[in-house]
Design a protein around this motif. Structure first.
Motif, short mmCIF file in Angstrom:
data_model
loop_
_atom_site.label_atom_id
_atom_site.label_comp_id
_atom_site.label_asym_id
_atom_site.label_seq_id
_atom_site.Cartn_x
_atom_site.Cartn_y
_atom_site.Cartn_z
N ASP A 57 0.84 -1.15 0.10
CA ASP A 57 -0.10 0.12 0.00
C ASP A 57 1.02 1.29 0.00
N LEU A 117 12.96 -0.14 2.87
CA LEU A 117 14.25 -0.44 2.13
C LEU A 117 13.91 0.26 0.58
N LEU A 177 9.95 -6.20 6.97
CA LEU A 177 10.00 -5.44 5.85
C LEU A 177 8.59 -4.57 5.46
N GLY A 216 8.76 0.43 0.89
CA GLY A 216 10.11 0.74 0.40
C GLY A 216 9.75 1.57 -1.01
N THR A 224 11.35 1.38 -5.41
CA THR A 224 12.12 0.64 -6.30
C THR A 224 12.21 1.39 -7.54
P1 ADP Z 1 4.85 2.49 -7.55
O1 ADP Z 1 5.79 3.25 -7.61
O2 ADP Z 1 4.51 1.56 -8.67
O3 ADP Z 1 3.47 3.36 -7.19
P2 ADP Z 1 5.16 2.14 -4.96
O4 ADP Z 1 6.47 2.72 -5.04
O5 ADP Z 1 3.93 2.70 -4.17
O6 ADP Z 1 4.74 1.66 -6.24
O7 ADP Z 1 5.52 0.60 -4.18
C1 ADP Z 1 4.41 -0.47 -3.95
C2 ADP Z 1 4.39 -1.03 -2.55
O8 ADP Z 1 5.52 -1.61 -2.52
C3 ADP Z 1 4.51 0.01 -1.45
O9 ADP Z 1 3.79 -0.57 -0.46
C4 ADP Z 1 6.12 0.17 -1.27
O10 ADP Z 1 6.28 0.58 0.19
C5 ADP Z 1 6.47 -1.13 -1.50
N1 ADP Z 1 7.89 -1.33 -1.79
C6 ADP Z 1 8.47 -0.99 -3.06
N2 ADP Z 1 9.81 -1.04 -3.27
C7 ADP Z 1 10.03 -1.89 -2.17
C8 ADP Z 1 11.10 -2.55 -1.64
N3 ADP Z 1 12.42 -2.51 -2.35
N4 ADP Z 1 11.08 -3.35 -0.67
C9 ADP Z 1 9.84 -3.36 0.21
N5 ADP Z 1 8.81 -2.74 -0.35
C10 ADP Z 1 8.78 -1.88 -1.22
#
Ligand code: ADP
Ligand code: MG
Length: 313
Positions: free
Chosen positions: A29, A86, A116, A119, A121
């Protein structure tokens, strides 16, 4: 087919760490939501790694160490590890790298009950940021500032392997075959002193990690308060490798300088020493008393017969 951000999160970061009851919303979320128990404070540690740290690093070691060193710093505050986030930026989605990195990091998290919870990515020059959150009651929180003259100084863990690993990795020293693998393996996957940190709560007066070596860890926080310490060098708990390489590697100075990011130094008031040593024994944890805090800045090195140690440092 290239992995999307969504695929990477789903494949490598959704499962594998602890699953805690106090996480209301975790990965998936927009913002994580966690419950802080009544009467507790939140401790936060931040670590980052940049392009140079990441480029040639073994991904399993990078994943493990990023969390392990943060767990060690939290342990030095007496915190109970709870959650982490992360943020990871990579030039491309390299599945083998991501698999090794996340498996090592999440396995360590699971062993210590840390979840975890979120984060980010992204694609770009390699970068990693980890926020570790821990819990403690205000009166249990440790700082380097609590030491008093007369307190005993202790260390957890053995000293010397950090210096040996650094020397071996830089080519400065060729370790004997029997030490090479174990020393490098402990560097690659160090065990954070989480249980030791929790055992200090309510008994230690201060604690610090030995990331910059024992001498540096003690000297700065004590000197700032007009304090110092005498270290009884013969009591320093040397690792087997350090003991064997002792002559070649430069005496007790090796143990005092050796960077041990998963070892702690801590101080204990005289009236609490007995309770502290009993608690460590009951929990099957090791600590070694190595000296005494004194009302005079600077570190002094002594031999057990009381004379000053003036050997190679
Ligand atoms: P988008 O950039 O596609 O909108 P988000 O950045 O909101 O997606 O990431 C989707 C979900 O995954 C969020 O809950 C975010 O906190 C989680 N998330 C993203 N990258 C990581 C990671 N490397 N480790 C743990 N959770 C992550
Ligand atoms: Mg994102």
């Amino acid at each position: 087919m290239a992995l999307s951000e969504f695929d990477i999160i789903e494949l490598y970061f959704t499962r594998g760490s602890a699953a805690r009851d106090d996480v209301v919303v975790g990965v998936g979320d927009d913002a994580a939501q966690v419950r802080v128990p009544e009467g507790h404070e939140v401790l936060v540690d931040v670590s980052t790694a940049g392009e140079n740290d990441i480029a040639d690093a073994d991904p399993a070691s990078l994943g493990h160490r990023s969390l392990a060193l943060a767990l060690a710093r939290l342990a030095a505050r007496g915190g109970h590890p709870a959650w982490f986030t992360l943020s990871l930026t990579r030039p491309r989605a390299d599945e083998r790298w991501l698999e090794a990195f996340s498996a090592a990091m999440l396995a360590l998290a699971a062993r210590h009950g840390v979840q975890l919870v979120g984060g980010d990515t992204t694609r770009g020059p390699a970068r990693l940021t980890l926020h570790l959150h821990g819990l403690a009651r205000a009166e249990e929180i440790l700082t380097p500032a609590g030491a008093r003259a007369g307190d005993a100084v202790y260390v957890t863990g053995k000293l010397g392997d950090g210096a040996l690993a650094a020397a071996e990795r830089s080519g400065e020293l060729a370790l004997p075959a029997e030490d090479r693998e174990p020393v490098l393996e402990r560097f690659r996957l160090p065990e954070p002193p989480v249980r030791e940190g929790l055992a200090l709560r309510g008994l230690a007066s201060s604690a610090m990690v030995l990331a910059g070596g024992l001498a540096a860890a003690l000297d700065a926080p004590l000197s700032q308060r007009g304090l110092g310490a005498t270290i009884q060098v013969e009591r320093l708990p040397l690792s087997d490798g350090a003991r064997r390489s002792f002559e070649r590697a430069g005496g007790w100075g090796l143990a005092l300088r050796s960077e041990e990011p998963c070892a702690l130094a801590f101080t204990v008031a005289p009236r609490r020493r007995g309770a502290l040593e009993r608690r460590f024994a009951e929990l099957d944890l090791r600590c070694h008393r190595i000296g005494t805090v004194e009302p005079r800045p600077g570190l002094r090195l002594a031999l057990d017969d009381g004379s000053e140690y003036g050997g190679p440092s």
